[in-house]
Motif scaffolding. Structure first.
Motif, short mmCIF file in Angstrom:
data_model
loop_
_atom_site.label_atom_id
_atom_site.label_comp_id
_atom_site.label_asym_id
_atom_site.label_seq_id
_atom_site.Cartn_x
_atom_site.Cartn_y
_atom_site.Cartn_z
N THR A 17 0.83 -1.20 0.00
CA THR A 17 0.00 0.00 0.00
C THR A 17 0.87 1.26 0.00
O THR A 17 0.60 2.21 -0.75
N ALA A 18 1.91 1.25 0.81
CA ALA A 18 2.81 2.42 0.87
C ALA A 18 3.47 2.64 -0.50
O ALA A 18 3.53 3.78 -0.98
N PHE A 20 2.38 1.62 -3.44
CA PHE A 20 1.37 2.02 -4.41
C PHE A 20 1.03 3.50 -4.26
O PHE A 20 0.95 4.23 -5.26
N GLU A 21 0.83 3.96 -3.03
CA GLU A 21 0.49 5.37 -2.82
C GLU A 21 1.62 6.29 -3.28
O GLU A 21 1.37 7.33 -3.89
N LEU A 22 2.85 5.90 -3.03
CA LEU A 22 3.99 6.70 -3.48
C LEU A 22 4.05 6.72 -5.01
O LEU A 22 4.22 7.79 -5.61
N ARG A 24 1.59 6.18 -7.11
CA ARG A 24 0.44 6.91 -7.63
C ARG A 24 0.67 8.41 -7.52
O ARG A 24 0.40 9.16 -8.47
N ASP A 25 1.18 8.85 -6.40
CA ASP A 25 1.44 10.29 -6.21
C ASP A 25 2.47 10.81 -7.20
O ASP A 25 2.38 11.95 -7.66
N VAL A 29 2.93 4.48 -11.54
CA VAL A 29 2.34 3.20 -11.16
C VAL A 29 2.76 2.08 -12.12
O VAL A 29 3.18 1.01 -11.70
N TYR A 103 0.77 -5.38 -4.51
CA TYR A 103 0.89 -4.21 -5.38
C TYR A 103 0.10 -4.42 -6.66
O TYR A 103 -0.63 -3.53 -7.11
N LEU A 106 -3.55 -3.93 -6.00
CA LEU A 106 -3.90 -2.52 -5.85
C LEU A 106 -3.93 -1.81 -7.20
O LEU A 106 -4.81 -0.98 -7.45
N PHE A 110 -7.16 -0.10 -8.92
CA PHE A 110 -7.03 1.29 -9.33
C PHE A 110 -7.46 1.48 -10.78
O PHE A 110 -8.10 2.46 -11.14
#
Length: 186
Positions: A17-18, A20-22, A24-25, A29, A103, A106, A110
């Motif tokens: 999750t960490a 993926f969020e990084l 995505r930001d 991805v 990952y 996710l 997404f």
């Protein structure tokens, strides 16, 4: 069709999750997924790399040096390489396969995709893969990413697992069914 469980949990889920969020930001991805897929393929091909990843015998420093060399040779850099080095520094490299799986889940969620695990006796052509994707999309209503595994022991046909549903159209299963029917009749 039952919904596919795309939740990720535990240590590997938190790392996935960490990451993926990084990714995505920073809008990388797909690049990170490609790097993780490349690392996963290396892991599946090399018993030595698997041992390096899973064994607690290696010191963190030795594991880190070896991993850096593997990443450099494979051309994995940026967020993906840094992430794998963080896993190593935190002594969590042994969960990397679960992190990669999380990952992927996710990313699929997404993108509104679902994933099917397909086992075939021999590698499929691009034409056959596309036809399979179209057929599965008509069933699910979603784009379907395929995880294809070649297993010659199924003799022919294919086995498709999509979420909690599995369709076994392998020749091995059909032959076993005939064998059992003949035993009951005889």
């Amino acid at each position: 069709m039952a919904a596919e469980d795309t939740s990720v949990s535990g240590v590997s889920g938190r790392y996935a999750t960490a990451l993926f969020e990084l990714a995505r930001d920073q809008k990388v991805v797909d690049e990170v997924k490609a790097d993780l897929d490349k690392f996963d393929a290396l892991l599946n091909e090399s018993a030595d790399l698997k041992r390096l990843v899973r064994s607690p015998v290696f010191a963190a420093e030795a594991q880190s040096r070896a991993l850096s060399a593997v990443l450099a040779k494979a051309g994995i850099a940026g967020i993906s390489a840094n992430f794998l080095k963080v896993l190593t520094a935190n002594r969590r490299l042994f969960v990397v396969a679960d992190v990669i799986r999380g990952y992927r889940a996710l990313v699929a969620k997404f993108k509104g995709e679902t994933t099917a695990d397909v086992t075939v006796a021999e590698a499929l052509s691009d034409k056959n893969l596309d036809a399979l994707k179209v057929a599965l999309k008509s069933v699910t209503g979603k784009d379907v990413a395929l995880n294809v595994k070649v297993d010659p022991s199924i003799i022919g046909g294919l086995v498709v697992k999509l979420g909690s549903r599995m369709v076994d159209g392998s020749l091995r299963t059909k032959l076993n069914s005939i064998k059992h029917a003949m035993k009951e009749a005889g």
